[in-house]
Design a protein around this motif. Structure first.
Motif, PDB file in Angstrom:
ATOM      1  N   ALA A 105     -25.056   1.907  23.774  1.00 26.70           N
ATOM      2  CA  ALA A 105     -25.756   2.835  22.873  1.00 26.70           C
ATOM      3  C   ALA A 105     -25.030   4.180  22.808  1.00 26.70           C
ATOM      4  N   GLY A 106     -24.265   4.516  23.834  1.00 22.03           N
ATOM      5  CA  GLY A 106     -23.478   5.754  23.820  1.00 22.03           C
ATOM      6  C   GLY A 106     -22.171   5.635  23.047  1.00 22.03           C
ATOM      7  N   ASN A 107     -21.865   4.448  22.531  1.00 15.37           N
ATOM      8  CA  ASN A 107     -20.594   4.261  21.809  1.00 15.37           C
ATOM      9  C   ASN A 107     -20.342   5.295  20.708  1.00 15.37           C
ATOM     10  N   PRO A 108     -21.343   5.569  19.824  1.00 17.88           N
ATOM     11  CA  PRO A 108     -21.059   6.509  18.727  1.00 17.88           C
ATOM     12  C   PRO A 108     -20.624   7.892  19.222  1.00 17.88           C
ATOM     13  N   PHE A 109     -21.239   8.356  20.299  1.00 17.73           N
ATOM     14  CA  PHE A 109     -20.887   9.668  20.867  1.00 17.73           C
ATOM     15  C   PHE A 109     -19.405   9.692  21.235  1.00 17.73           C
ATOM     16  N   PHE A 110     -18.956   8.644  21.923  1.00 20.55           N
ATOM     17  CA  PHE A 110     -17.563   8.600  22.372  1.00 20.55           C
ATOM     18  C   PHE A 110     -16.629   8.244  21.215  1.00 20.55           C
ATOM     19  N   GLY A 111     -17.113   7.389  20.298  1.00 19.00           N
ATOM     20  CA  GLY A 111     -16.317   7.051  19.115  1.00 19.00           C
ATOM     21  C   GLY A 111     -16.006   8.288  18.285  1.00 19.00           C
ATOM     22  N   LYS A 112     -17.008   9.184  18.167  1.00 14.83           N
ATOM     23  CA  LYS A 112     -16.816  10.411  17.374  1.00 14.83           C
ATOM     24  C   LYS A 112     -15.830  11.357  18.050  1.00 14.83           C
ATOM     25  N   MET A 113     -15.623  11.196  19.354  1.00  7.28           N
ATOM     26  CA  MET A 113     -14.621  12.013  20.056  1.00  7.28           C
ATOM     27  C   MET A 113     -13.206  11.487  19.812  1.00  7.28           C
ATOM     28  N   GLY A 114     -13.105  10.362  19.102  1.00  6.38           N
ATOM     29  CA  GLY A 114     -11.787   9.794  18.814  1.00  6.38           C
ATOM     30  C   GLY A 114     -11.327   8.770  19.841  1.00  6.38           C
ATOM     31  N   ILE A 115     -12.233   8.376  20.719  1.00  5.59           N
ATOM     32  CA  ILE A 115     -11.889   7.365  21.722  1.00  5.59           C
ATOM     33  C   ILE A 115     -11.853   6.002  21.047  1.00  5.59           C
ATOM     34  N   VAL A 116     -10.794   5.230  21.308  1.00 10.91           N
ATOM     35  CA  VAL A 116     -10.643   3.937  20.650  1.00 10.91           C
ATOM     36  C   VAL A 116     -11.406   2.879  21.456  1.00 10.91           C
ATOM     37  N   ILE A 117     -12.366   2.224  20.796  1.00 10.85           N
ATOM     38  CA  ILE A 117     -13.241   1.263  21.474  1.00 10.85           C
ATOM     39  C   ILE A 117     -12.744  -0.167  21.245  1.00 10.85           C
ATOM     40  N   PHE A 118     -12.619  -0.899  22.343  1.00 14.27           N
ATOM     41  CA  PHE A 118     -12.181  -2.301  22.331  1.00 14.27           C
ATOM     42  C   PHE A 118     -13.359  -3.200  22.707  1.00 14.27           C
ATOM     43  N   ALA A 119     -13.500  -4.322  22.021  1.00 11.02           N
ATOM     44  CA  ALA A 119     -14.532  -5.313  22.391  1.00 11.02           C
ATOM     45  C   ALA A 119     -14.259  -6.615  21.672  1.00 11.02           C
ATOM     46  N   ARG A 120     -15.039  -7.619  22.048  1.00  5.51           N
ATOM     47  CA  ARG A 120     -14.940  -8.927  21.398  1.00  5.51           C
ATOM     48  C   ARG A 120     -15.364  -8.828  19.935  1.00  5.51           C
ATOM     49  N   GLU A 121     -14.758  -9.716  19.120  1.00  6.14           N
ATOM     50  CA  GLU A 121     -15.145  -9.776  17.705  1.00  6.14           C
ATOM     51  C   GLU A 121     -16.650 -10.024  17.570  1.00  6.14           C
ATOM     52  N   GLU A 122     -17.168 -10.886  18.455  1.00  7.85           N
ATOM     53  CA  GLU A 122     -18.594 -11.237  18.410  1.00  7.85           C
ATOM     54  C   GLU A 122     -19.457 -10.001  18.625  1.00  7.85           C
ATOM     55  N   LEU A 123     -19.039  -9.115  19.501  1.00  8.80           N
ATOM     56  CA  LEU A 123     -19.819  -7.904  19.798  1.00  8.80           C
ATOM     57  C   LEU A 123     -19.880  -7.003  18.566  1.00  8.80           C
ATOM     58  N   ARG A 124     -18.743  -6.852  17.899  1.00 11.55           N
ATOM     59  CA  ARG A 124     -18.720  -6.026  16.688  1.00 11.55           C
ATOM     60  C   ARG A 124     -19.653  -6.629  15.626  1.00 11.55           C
ATOM     61  N   GLU A 125     -19.580  -7.949  15.492  1.00 15.98           N
ATOM     62  CA  GLU A 125     -20.450  -8.654  14.549  1.00 15.98           C
ATOM     63  C   GLU A 125     -21.928  -8.400  14.894  1.00 15.98           C
ATOM     64  N   GLN A 126     -22.266  -8.448  16.202  1.00 17.34           N
ATOM     65  CA  GLN A 126     -23.659  -8.231  16.635  1.00 17.34           C
ATOM     66  C   GLN A 126     -24.108  -6.804  16.345  1.00 17.34           C
ATOM     67  N   MET A 127     -23.168  -5.850  16.387  1.00 20.19           N
ATOM     68  CA  MET A 127     -23.536  -4.471  16.067  1.00 20.19           C
ATOM     69  C   MET A 127     -23.805  -4.324  14.574  1.00 20.19           C
ATOM     70  N   ILE A 128     -22.980  -5.001  13.775  1.00 28.07           N
ATOM     71  CA  ILE A 128     -23.116  -4.868  12.319  1.00 28.07           C
ATOM     72  C   ILE A 128     -24.326  -5.668  11.824  1.00 28.07           C
ATOM     73  N   HIS A 129     -24.545  -6.850  12.411  1.00 25.57           N
ATOM     74  CA  HIS A 129     -25.668  -7.710  12.009  1.00 25.57           C
ATOM     75  C   HIS A 129     -26.525  -8.030  13.224  1.00 25.57           C
ATOM     76  N   PRO A 130     -27.312  -7.057  13.707  1.00 22.91           N
ATOM     77  CA  PRO A 130     -28.129  -7.325  14.903  1.00 22.91           C
ATOM     78  C   PRO A 130     -29.207  -8.360  14.620  1.00 22.91           C
ATOM     79  N   PRO A 131     -29.598  -9.151  15.651  1.00 17.26           N
ATOM     80  CA  PRO A 131     -30.676 -10.127  15.446  1.00 17.26           C
ATOM     81  C   PRO A 131     -31.954  -9.432  15.000  1.00 17.26           C
ATOM     82  N   ARG A 132     -32.777 -10.164  14.238  1.00 13.08           N
ATOM     83  CA  ARG A 132     -34.038  -9.591  13.749  1.00 13.08           C
ATOM     84  C   ARG A 132     -34.981  -9.249  14.894  1.00 13.08           C
ATOM     85  N   LEU A 133     -35.906  -8.341  14.635  1.00 11.58           N
ATOM     86  CA  LEU A 133     -36.925  -7.987  15.620  1.00 11.58           C
ATOM     87  C   LEU A 133     -37.929  -9.132  15.758  1.00 11.58           C
TER      88      LEU A 133
END
Ligand SMILES: [Zn+2]
Length: 323
Positions: A112-140
């Motif tokens: 959840a802190g990713n955006p804070f660090f992303g905005k500082m210009g830190i390059v974030i690495f993760a699995r493709e699946e994780l990025r997909e889950q961030m863009i299309h999170p499961p329904r509530l």
């Protein structure tokens, strides 16, 4: 006949908890961070105990910090509410700029802190699946779409199940090692070769029962495969650091895998006897492990103990319904 949707409601509820209301009732203002040095330039940063309702052993997920003249490499980003405090803790370790971050998996207490660090210009690495889950999170659980994540926190560099991504900095070699769908479908272990340390994420846990986040693609077999994979890459003296809980050695994986298999086999038997999910949970298939599992009978959210949640997940996976 239950619909797939009804069968998967528990998994959805668990995933919702893990992402959006993971720490409801947690007073974030009370969380402080402690940095523990584990190698000359490697630190583990953990949150205060007894504040996070879901992780009473230490608030949020553990954060790794490799510091040195080449800049800082960090593992995971904690809750969004504590980003300032986390940054201040890292700055006390080193004044060098933070350059890279790797995420062990999607859950909010790790990203959840990713955006804070992303905005500082830190390059974030993760699995493709994780990025997909961030863009299309499961329904509530109520069927509504999950709240959108801030794109500033999306991983910029992604990778699949192939060879580990390697970093060479501060005299260390860091490997981002993908794990087949285990805790989630986007799990990564982070190995620091020279320090002989592996941050293993949440597919292993020794505080509470395993959490197979089926809504985010987690699987029981993947957890067992992850244990086997870790047995192969870790040496007898390698320090294995879970996302939560006590640090372990390779030999500690043996009873963990045994527990998973034993619960799986008991659930399998109950299913063969025609028991429903409710009946299987009520039969307490974890009973013989409860005394050895700190936090196992504690709350996992949605009115369930961690043991009941695990049993439901195992049931759903073996039933092959739901997801
Ligand atoms: Zn997690």
């Amino acid at each position: 006949m239950k619909s797939a949707w009804q069968l998967s409601a528990v998994a959805f509820a668990a995933a919702v908890l893990s992402v959006s209301v993971w720490a409801q009732g947690t007073d974030f203002s009370k969380i402080e961070f402690t940095a523990k040095q584990i190698a000359p330039n490697l630190y583990m940063v953990s949150g205060s105990p007894n504040i996070d309702v879901n992780h009473p052993d230490a608030a949020g997920g553990l954060v790794g910090v490799l510091a040195g003249p080449d800049g800082i490499f960090m593992v995971d980003a904690q809750y969004a509410q504590v980003s300032d405090k986390l940054l201040a803790t890292i700055k006390k370790i080193s004044s060098e700029p933070i350059r890279f971050m790797a995420n062990t998996h999607i859950h909010g207490d790790h990203t959840a802190g990713n955006p804070f660090f992303g905005k500082m210009g830190i390059v974030i690495f993760a699995r493709e699946e994780l990025r997909e889950q961030m863009i299309h999170p499961p329904r509530l659980a109520n069927g509504n779409p999950a709240p959108a994540r801030d794109p500033a926190g999306y991983p910029v560099v992604t990778y699949g199940m192939g060879a580990p991504v390697k970093f060479h900095m501060n005299g260390e070699v860091i490997d981002l090692i993908p794990v087949r769908a285990a805790h989630t479908s986007g799990d990564t272990m982070i190995r620091f070769e020279n320090a002989n340390v592996i941050m293993i994420g949440d597919f292993y846990r020794n505080f509470g029962y395993p959490f197979i986040d089926r809504a985010n693609g987690g699987t029981l077999n993947g957890m067992l495969e992850g244990c086997d994979q870790l047995m192969k890459i870790a040496g007898p003296d390698t320090t294995l650091i879970p996302g939560h809980g006590t640090w372990i050695k390779r030999s500690d994986l043996v009873p963990y895998a045994e527990m998973i298999k034993s619960v799986r086999d008991k659930v399998k038997q109950l299913i063969a006897q025609g028991k429903t999910e409710k009946e299987v949970v009520a039969a307490k298939p974890t009973a013989s492990w409860d005394a050895k599992t700190p936090g196992g009978l504690g709350a996992a959210g949605a009115g369930m103990t961690s043991a009941d949640r695990f049993v439901s997940e195992v049931y759903q996976e073996l039933k092959g319904g739901a997801k």
